[in-house]
Write an enzyme that holds these catalytic residues in place. Sequence first.
Site, PDB file in Angstrom:
ATOM      1  N   LYS A   1     111.478  31.132 -58.416  1.00  0.00           N
ATOM      2  CA  LYS A   1     112.298  31.838 -57.436  1.00  0.00           C
ATOM      3  C   LYS A   1     113.603  32.250 -58.109  1.00  0.00           C
ATOM      4  O   LYS A   1     114.628  31.581 -57.965  1.00  0.00           O
ATOM      5  CB  LYS A   1     112.544  30.935 -56.234  1.00  0.00           C
ATOM      6  CG  LYS A   1     112.945  31.651 -54.967  1.00  0.00           C
ATOM      7  CD  LYS A   1     112.921  30.671 -53.780  1.00  0.00           C
ATOM      8  CE  LYS A   1     113.471  31.359 -52.562  1.00  0.00           C
ATOM      9  NZ  LYS A   1     112.592  32.474 -52.100  1.00  0.00           N
TER      10      LYS A   1
HETATM   11  C1  LIG Z   1     108.458  36.069 -52.406  1.00  0.00           C
HETATM   12  C2  LIG Z   1     108.385  34.930 -51.439  1.00  0.00           C
HETATM   13  N1  LIG Z   1     107.147  34.467 -51.088  1.00  0.00           N
HETATM   14  C3  LIG Z   1     107.022  33.431 -50.214  1.00  0.00           C
HETATM   15  C4  LIG Z   1     108.117  32.829 -49.646  1.00  0.00           C
HETATM   16  C5  LIG Z   1     107.882  31.651 -48.706  1.00  0.00           C
HETATM   17  O1  LIG Z   1     108.208  30.438 -49.392  1.00  0.00           O
HETATM   18  P1  LIG Z   1     108.726  29.199 -48.571  1.00  0.00           P
HETATM   19  O2  LIG Z   1     110.064  29.561 -48.024  1.00  0.00           O
HETATM   20  O3  LIG Z   1     108.827  28.076 -49.577  1.00  0.00           O
HETATM   21  O4  LIG Z   1     107.734  28.918 -47.485  1.00  0.00           O
HETATM   22  C6  LIG Z   1     109.424  33.267 -49.972  1.00  0.00           C
HETATM   23  C7  LIG Z   1     110.632  32.580 -49.363  1.00  0.00           C
HETATM   24  N2  LIG Z   1     111.724  33.472 -49.161  1.00  0.00           N
HETATM   25  C8  LIG Z   1     113.029  32.814 -49.003  1.00  0.00           C
HETATM   26  C9  LIG Z   1     114.164  33.773 -49.291  1.00  0.00           C
HETATM   27  C10 LIG Z   1     114.308  34.845 -48.277  1.00  0.00           C
HETATM   28  C11 LIG Z   1     115.501  35.747 -48.613  1.00  0.00           C
HETATM   29  O5  LIG Z   1     116.152  35.514 -49.645  1.00  0.00           O
HETATM   30  O6  LIG Z   1     115.749  36.666 -47.805  1.00  0.00           O
HETATM   31  C12 LIG Z   1     113.150  32.186 -47.607  1.00  0.00           C
HETATM   32  O7  LIG Z   1     112.247  32.395 -46.766  1.00  0.00           O
HETATM   33  O8  LIG Z   1     114.139  31.431 -47.413  1.00  0.00           O
HETATM   34  C13 LIG Z   1     109.550  34.317 -50.901  1.00  0.00           C
HETATM   35  O9  LIG Z   1     110.762  34.779 -51.264  1.00  0.00           O
END
Ligand SMILES: Cc1[nH+]cc(COP(=O)(O)O)c(CN[C@@H](CCC(=O)O)C(=O)O)c1O
Length: 305
Positions: A158
Amino acid sequence: PLTPTPFIWMDGELVPWDDAKVHVLTPSLHYGWGVYEGIRAYATDSGPAVFRLREHIARLRDSARVYLMELPWTDEELISAVLELVRINGHESCYIRPIAYLGYGEMGVAPQLDAVKMSIAVWPWGSYLGDKAEAEGCRLIVSNWQRNSHQTVPPLAKATGAYVNSALAKVGALRAGYDDALMLTATGHVAEASAANLFLVRDGALVTPPVSDGVLPGITRDSVITMARDLGLQVTERSIPRSEVYIADEAFLTGTAAEIVPVASVDERPLGAGGVGPVTKQLRDLFRDVVGGRHDGYARWLERA
Ligand SMILES: Cc1[nH+]cc(COP(=O)(O)O)c(CN[C@@H](CCC(=O)O)C(=O)O)c1O
């Protein structure tokens, strides 16, 4: 617009929101070499609780390792810092944003990798895709921007700079009148939305793209896989060709900011009967109970602030 909260944690110090600044020549601002996390604290009967904080901090460290950044704080120190920050900012629920970046000192494409700085901020953040999308399902369009590949910008990490890929897709989708973009791999298989993972439901079974198809290993994705299997649902992680999305009975997005959002259509193909499908509703209701501290079976996922 952001709602300021009293304090931001910067390198171990609590700094008033308005004073939380970095130099304009901070290399991460210019070159995108930084890693971050998105975490949520939820209101429960016994105060705010952070959802899967340990896993998020572990992923932050994984992302940092991919970018040769050694975090100057241990997992325990970061976990304590997050919990204290949620407490002193006084929010029942909030979004939590840790970031590790390269501090002011040198410029150039090959950054000074030992200049790692960290900050953690919290703010109230409501529905990521909006109440309408939550109630009726979001409308997605397949983006003409390909998802970062393992050979270019590793989707496993990330990283801040990686998000220009997501931003190009999201901005394109919004300008075309959609809620978000669905991003594909080089071979036309589904990866994920701009900032959330995707699940399909077909004949009561769930399918979601594998990490090898360029998705962020989402913690909400992992939680849904666990909860679905605990409910006795079949869940398969496998490559999904783009057109298979069109024939799904249901689809939904998962993410920390997004939480669980039903998908109403993709490329103007309505999914199932439209609205919130039965399996999506079952999982979203369970998720809400779990993050609200109303389900003892997943108490391990909540860390009290
Ligand atoms: C590309 C991507 N894919 C999947 C996810 C889901 O991952 P998780 O949050 O661990 O379930 C996120 C989270 N995106 C974060 C950032 C959003 C933003 O910066 O705007 C979030 O959901 O916090 C992604 O950025």
